[in-house]
Design an enzyme around this catalytic site. Sequence first.
Site, PDB file in Angstrom:
ATOM      1  NE  ARG A   1     -10.500   7.591  -2.952  1.00  0.00           N
ATOM      2  CZ  ARG A   1     -11.757   7.971  -2.756  1.00  0.00           C
ATOM      3  NH1 ARG A   1     -12.229   9.058  -3.356  1.00  0.00           N
ATOM      4  NH2 ARG A   1     -12.565   7.269  -1.978  1.00  0.00           N
TER       5      ARG A   1
ATOM      6  CG  ASP B   1      -9.444  -3.210  -3.774  1.00  0.00           C
ATOM      7  OD1 ASP B   1      -9.026  -2.617  -2.758  1.00  0.00           O
ATOM      8  OD2 ASP B   1     -10.235  -4.187  -3.715  1.00  0.00           O
TER       9      ASP B   1
ATOM     10  NE  ARG C   1      -3.906  -2.057   2.362  1.00  0.00           N
ATOM     11  CZ  ARG C   1      -4.486  -2.488   3.480  1.00  0.00           C
ATOM     12  NH1 ARG C   1      -4.258  -1.873   4.616  1.00  0.00           N
ATOM     13  NH2 ARG C   1      -5.298  -3.516   3.456  1.00  0.00           N
TER      14      ARG C   1
ATOM     15  NE  ARG D   1      -7.045   4.760   3.018  1.00  0.00           N
ATOM     16  CZ  ARG D   1      -7.766   4.111   3.933  1.00  0.00           C
ATOM     17  NH1 ARG D   1      -8.874   4.665   4.409  1.00  0.00           N
ATOM     18  NH2 ARG D   1      -7.379   2.934   4.369  1.00  0.00           N
TER      19      ARG D   1
ATOM     20  CE1 TYR E   1     -12.763  -7.554   2.177  1.00  0.00           C
ATOM     21  CE2 TYR E   1     -11.223  -9.175   1.302  1.00  0.00           C
ATOM     22  CZ  TYR E   1     -11.472  -8.056   2.069  1.00  0.00           C
ATOM     23  OH  TYR E   1     -10.459  -7.433   2.745  1.00  0.00           O
TER      24      TYR E   1
END
Length: 341
Positions: free
Chosen positions: A36, A72, A23, A27, A147
Amino acid sequence: MNDTFLQACRGERTAHTPVWFMRQAGRYLPQYQKVRNKISFLELCKTPELAAEVTRQPIDIFGFDAAILFSDILIPMEAMNLDLDFHEGKGPIFAHPVRSHKAVDELVVPVPEESVPFVLETIRLLRSTLQIPLIGFAGAPFTLATYLIEGGSSKVFLHTKKMMFQEPKLYHNLLAKITACTSAYLQAQARAGAQALQLFDSWVGILAPCDYEEFALPYVRSIISDLRAVTDVPIIYFANNGATLTRLTTTVGADVLGFDWRLPIGDAVARAGNHAVQGNLDPLALFLPKEKLEARIKSMLTDSRDARGYIFNLGHGILPETPPDQVKIAVEAVHRFSGKS
């Protein structure tokens, strides 16, 4: 080109220890937030020019030795005919969990060039500009299945384990489709130019070893076997929270085994045998004072000296709250202590 990462994957001697972070594009970076804030997460993943831009950001800022494709793990699952959304604070949501034979039958195994062309175009764009290797990736089948079955993230994975134990035929039918999709997806990434491939098994640590052997391991082996038949790019397998599974994860067929921070790196090296090793600084150790962070990194480099090949990384993804200056300290320390001039 700086190919120390690929050399380490192959178990070759390197001039310095290569470093990249899971990652690493994301962010915690103001530069990422600037992009973003103008677009949703899924739109960003599906816009090759922007996905390539945020992939390159941490390389330009910190000097990592490898880039990992910005995307992702659930992107190919959406292409299987599922409704996927990302909610702030809740993460990924599948509005219609897959818990019946009818739901499994309705899943399609997509052709990557038709269903996710944006991912492949992002890879091609990056290969035309990067001077370091590019890592492609996918989720491992068990992790992806959680998921789909749970409808999103979970703490106890009730529905997943109930299906495993009470409806094993349904579970295995689902995993077979996910595996076929993931295998084709990774092969397409290799064709597009990815120079290494990582399988993320983020939730596999919830399984007992006997259940891992029955419900997860065969599907990972199948994907890697398929890849071996068509490409020679290095393959990394990361089993998060998988210290109890190493007797089995060493048999998946990967070139590199990734480890989380719960296992000391020296022990990971000993268990990995003839595999290169990747890991495994606790992501929250990036909040240590500079001197203590550098000391921990130096100790890890010492303890990993007997590895067939060693790639410095975090034990899981970098957290959004991480100060970028701490990342800079860590990358510079890895390079300095391992001999990069």
